[in-house]
Design a protein around this motif. Structure first.
Motif, PDB file in Angstrom:
ATOM      1  N   LEU A 448       0.306  11.144   8.243  1.00  0.00           N
ATOM      2  CA  LEU A 448      -0.142  10.158   9.014  1.00  0.00           C
ATOM      3  C   LEU A 448      -1.412  10.933   9.913  1.00  0.00           C
ATOM      4  N   GLU A 691       2.247   2.629   6.921  1.00  0.00           N
ATOM      5  CA  GLU A 691       0.929   2.404   6.362  1.00  0.00           C
ATOM      6  C   GLU A 691       0.192   1.340   6.985  1.00  0.00           C
ATOM      7  N   ARG A 695      -2.835   1.325   9.942  1.00  0.00           N
ATOM      8  CA  ARG A 695      -3.961   0.347   9.621  1.00  0.00           C
ATOM      9  C   ARG A 695      -4.246  -0.289  10.964  1.00  0.00           C
ATOM     10  N   SER A 725      -6.064   2.133   1.409  1.00  0.00           N
ATOM     11  CA  SER A 725      -4.641   2.985   1.551  1.00  0.00           C
ATOM     12  C   SER A 725      -4.959   3.912   2.395  1.00  0.00           C
ATOM     13  N   ASP A 726      -3.855   4.169   3.274  1.00  0.00           N
ATOM     14  CA  ASP A 726      -3.845   5.139   4.245  1.00  0.00           C
ATOM     15  C   ASP A 726      -3.349   6.514   3.887  1.00  0.00           C
ATOM     16  N   GLU A 727      -3.158   6.667   2.357  1.00  0.00           N
ATOM     17  CA  GLU A 727      -2.656   7.914   1.764  1.00  0.00           C
ATOM     18  C   GLU A 727      -3.763   8.864   1.878  1.00  0.00           C
TER      19      GLU A 727
END
Length: 797
Positions: A448, A691, A695, A725-727
């Motif tokens: 993250l 996630e 966001r 997506s925050d990956e």
């Protein structure tokens, strides 16, 4: 000039090479890799198969070897195994026949000795090259057992004869003493019975003796014949050895007078002659004793051969322009350091704590990756959701820290007096960082934004390391490590990726730098491409390919390493790495060779010359080198590693809970901890929560940035565009950089306005070496840890 006769290896050596084997009438003869070792002839499709797939094996102790013509010969064990083989020349065929005959003779002798030591009965060894020696040994054992049984039967009959004879004699004595007529009849009957038993026993004794004599006479003739065969075989072997001695002497004279140096397969960076070899090179190539290749192999860019022995003895300057002082410093230092074990530095400082050696075993959850990715080919990779089922329970920041597993190489490099020697250790260190990927097909957790990871091994190993996720679009992580031994390592890594159905390529972007404080030496290099194969079907496996250029910015010296991609048709083993160390003028001083998953070796170059052109028209260079030395070897995996995600001993400790770390440390991440404990369903739910939280945090930060620049429309557009997506995977060690990659195939997605996020422990500067922007450690983390105050850290978990 007479053509030199081919040399023959000693019987105990392993002999290998390419031969053509008859398969069927459709395919005809097919090229196969044959290995002769310990009396067994085995073959494989390629050299790469030697570690796992043998196509067939025949025992020479029971085999017949028949020469058909100048190039063809047949090996058969009299049963279902028959190999019809063909060499590329008569010389090669003769080499194989000689090696096979010697190996067969030794195998028969060893089998006879084994039978001698394992049985109660003596065995007469035979070594005929025309008949099955093993079958004869078994036949002799059977015959000896039969004779022994006959002797036991004769001994039994002798005991019975003695017993019944004594009884008969007593009965006759008693008969003489009888006076009454009634007793006389009864005694006569007893005498008659005992006389009958004596006669029967005597007849059995006679028959057993006849059978024994007949069997012994018959076997005596066969043993006499075998003895004569042994004498003849001994005479032939003595003549063969005398001939081989003459051939060896002739080849030595031819080698000394040759103008072209033949390649030797005993050198570490082995690259053999290819299709472009001249007739002279082919002739001199006969000097190879244990291994050879035919003329169908692909050419190499350079080859190495052993240096002339004079380079080991000369104390003054030599023809290659290398001074004796330079030789003394480099080689002595390398001898002392390269042979030191990886655990040497651990002996200097006693560990302050006992690290864990196990984690919970990986649960057996099945999930089809293709079911997730089949609709994503050619689409934006950032929108592919990935459950933890494909992860391993460490983050990408921890994976980056694994590069320090072989920190001893940097410690040794810091002690080097020669910059060229130091460059060898730097090259080995760059290769060692890939050794953990061979079985690691799981995807690390993507950090993250603001996530950190510390690896404090100051008291145990003398270094400290800190990683931080410094950017979200594009995703990037910064790494900084410093050692008491005088080196500093830093890197900033992001990636581009390509998904093409059954394979996935990860191309790392960014550079790695290492600085040595004492010599003010600054090195830099980039990572190679990582490819994950069999995404659709089959077992996942990872390969590394490309080139690494390790550059010394102070002296201009460099090491160019080539990671060869795996090829089914290549004669080289899988995961091959080769390289050369050159000075600023391009002169080669060292040659490196090995594999990125096992070990690396290096050889000092004493002289170089231009060789023949290969099939592509490029001229190859021939390097004369000293004996190879091992500079790095992979540490063995801990016991049960296959059930613990194939983690190394260092990886097992990375997620171990520690007190005093930052609240943003990867060890504090809840979804990662749940996965390690085997609670994968809970981990997936927690991953989704994190996630969503990221966001929401990013949208708040973008709105704040929009208010500052007074452009709300732009802020709304940015918010909408960032709904992905925050990956954010990155780095050469990440097998699945699917998520958070921005645009299609990993092109960075750019928001419509600037994010105001600033990294906590790193600052962005223009790198004075490359001129590109990068994040460097600005200090303060370890001081904050000592005070125990983490108020400035974000709440990301």
């Amino acid at each position: 000039m007479l053509e030199p006769k081919p040399p023959t290896p000693t019987p105990g050596d392993t002999y290998k090479g390419w031969l053509f084997k008859w398969t069927n009438y459709i395919k005809g003869y097919q090229r196969r890799w044959f290995v002769l070792s310990n009396g067994l002839l085995s073959y494989y499709r390629t050299q790469a198969e030697m570690g796992h797939t043998c196509r067939g094996t025949i025992n020479l102790a029971t085999a017949n070897i028949v020469v058909e013509d100048s190039c063809n010969f047949v090996i058969s064990n009299g049963g279902a195994q028959t190999y019809h083989l063909k060499a590329s020349s008569e010389v090669e065929r003769q080499r194989w026949i000689t090696a096979l005959e010697l190996a067969k003779a030794k195998a028969i002798h060893m089998q006879a000795e084994s039978d001698d030591s394992g049985d109660d009965y003596p065995v007469l060894p035979t070594s005929s090259s025309r008949k099955g020696g093993g079958c004869r040994s078994l036949e002799i054992q059977s015959t000896l057992r039969t004779l022994d049984s006959k002797v036991e039967d004769i001994s039994t009959c002798s005991d019975l004869i003695a017993k019944h004879g004594s009884a008969l004699q007593r009965s006759l004595s008693e008969l003489e003493e009888i006076r009454s007529e009634g007793d006389m009849v009864e005694k006569i009957r007893q005498v008659t019975e005992r006389a009958t038993l004596f006669r029967i026993t005597s007849n059995a004794m006679i028959n057993e003796c006849k059978e024994f004599l007949t069997l012994a006479q018959a076997q005596s003739k066969r043993w006499q014949k075998a003895l004569h065969a042994e004498r003849d075989q001994r005479i032939r072997l003595e003549e063969t050895l005398e001939q081989l001695a003459k051939q060896h002497n002739h080849l030595e004279r031819a080698f000394r007078g040759a103008t072209v140096i033949s390649p030797s397969l005993s050198s570490p960076a082995i690259n053999n002659e290819g299709p472009g070899s001249s007739e002279k090179a082919d002739a001199s190539d006969e000097d190879d004793e244990n291994e050879f290749f035919d003329a169908m192999e692909d050419p190499a860019e350079f080859i190495t051969v052993p240096a002339d022995p004079k380079y080991h003895r000369r104390s003054g300057s030599n023809a290659s322009g290398i001074s004796s002082s330079e030789l003394g410093v480099d080689d002595q230092s390398l001898d002392e350091q390269s042979l030191t074990s990886n655990s040497e530095s651990l002996l200097e400082v006693e560990p302050v704590r006992q690290r864990r050696t196990r984690i919970p075993d990986k649960p057996n959850y099945s999930l089809n990756l293709w079911s997730i990715m089949k609709d994503c080919i050619g689409k934006e990779l950032s929108k592919i959701p990935m459950p933890v089922n494909f992860n391993e329970p460490i983050s990408m920041l921890q994976r980056l820290s694994e590069d320090l597993e072989y920190y001893e190489l940097l410690d040794k490099a810091a002690k080097c007096q020669s910059s060229l020697e130091q460059l060898c250790y730097m090259a080995a260190f760059t290769v060692s960082s890939y050794s953990t990927t061979i079985h690691r097909t799981g995807k690390p957790f993507n950090p993250l934004l603001g996530e950190t990871f510390e690896l404090d091994r100051l008291r145990e190993c003398g270094y400290r390391s800190l990683c931080e996720q410094v950017s979200h679009h594009p995703p990037a992580a910064a790494h900084h490590a410093i050692s008491e031994k005088g080196w500093t390592l830093r890197q900033e890594i992001t990636v581009a990726s390509k998904f093409r159905g059954n394979y996935l390529s990860i191309m790392p972007l960014g550079s790695i730098q290492c600085i040595f404080e004492k010599s003010k030496t600054h090195y830099s290099w980039k990572k190679v491409t990582t490819t994950v194969h069999n995404i659709i079907v089959g077992k996942l496996w990872i390969d590394q390919s490309g080139e690494i250029d390790v550059l010394n910015h102070r002296t201009g010296e460099r090491c160019r390493l080539k990671f060869a991609p795996y090829s089914y048709f290549s004669r080289d083993g899988a995961r091959k790495v080769t390289g050369v160390v050159t000075d600023k003028d391009g002169k080669v001083h060292y040659v490196l060779s090995g594999t990125w998953d096992e070990k690396m070796e290096f050889s000092r170059v004493m002289q170089s010359s231009k060789g023949e052109n290969n099939t592509e028209g490029k001229q190859r260079t021939v390097y004369q080198t000293l004996k190879a030395k091992e500079i790095w070897r992979k540490n063995p995996l801990p016991e049960g590693a296959e059930n613990m995600y194939y983690f190394s001993s260092l990886a097992l400790t990375l997620n171990e809970p520690e007190e005093g770390v930052a609240p943003t440390d990867s060890r504090q991440r809840p979804d990662q901890r749940l996965m390690e404990e085997g609670r994968w369903d809970d981990a997936n739910a927690e991953k989704q929560r994190l996630e969503d939280k990221q966001r929401s945090t990013r949208r708040e930060r973008e709105r704040e940035a929009a208010r500052i620049v007074s452009s709300p429309e732009e802020g709304d557009a940015g918010t909408e565009a960032s709904e992905v997506s925050d990956e954010t995977p990155y780095g050469s060690l990440s097998p699945y950089p699917m998520e958070g990659m921005g645009g299609p195939y990993g092109t960075p997605f750019r928001s419509t306005h600037q994010d105001n996020y600033q990294a906590q422990w790193f600052k962005k500067i223009d790198d004075p070496i490359s001129g590109e922007p990068m994040h460097v450690y600005k200090g303060g983390y370890w001081e904050t840890k000592d005070h125990g105050s983490w108020d400035m850290c974000l709440d990301i978990f």
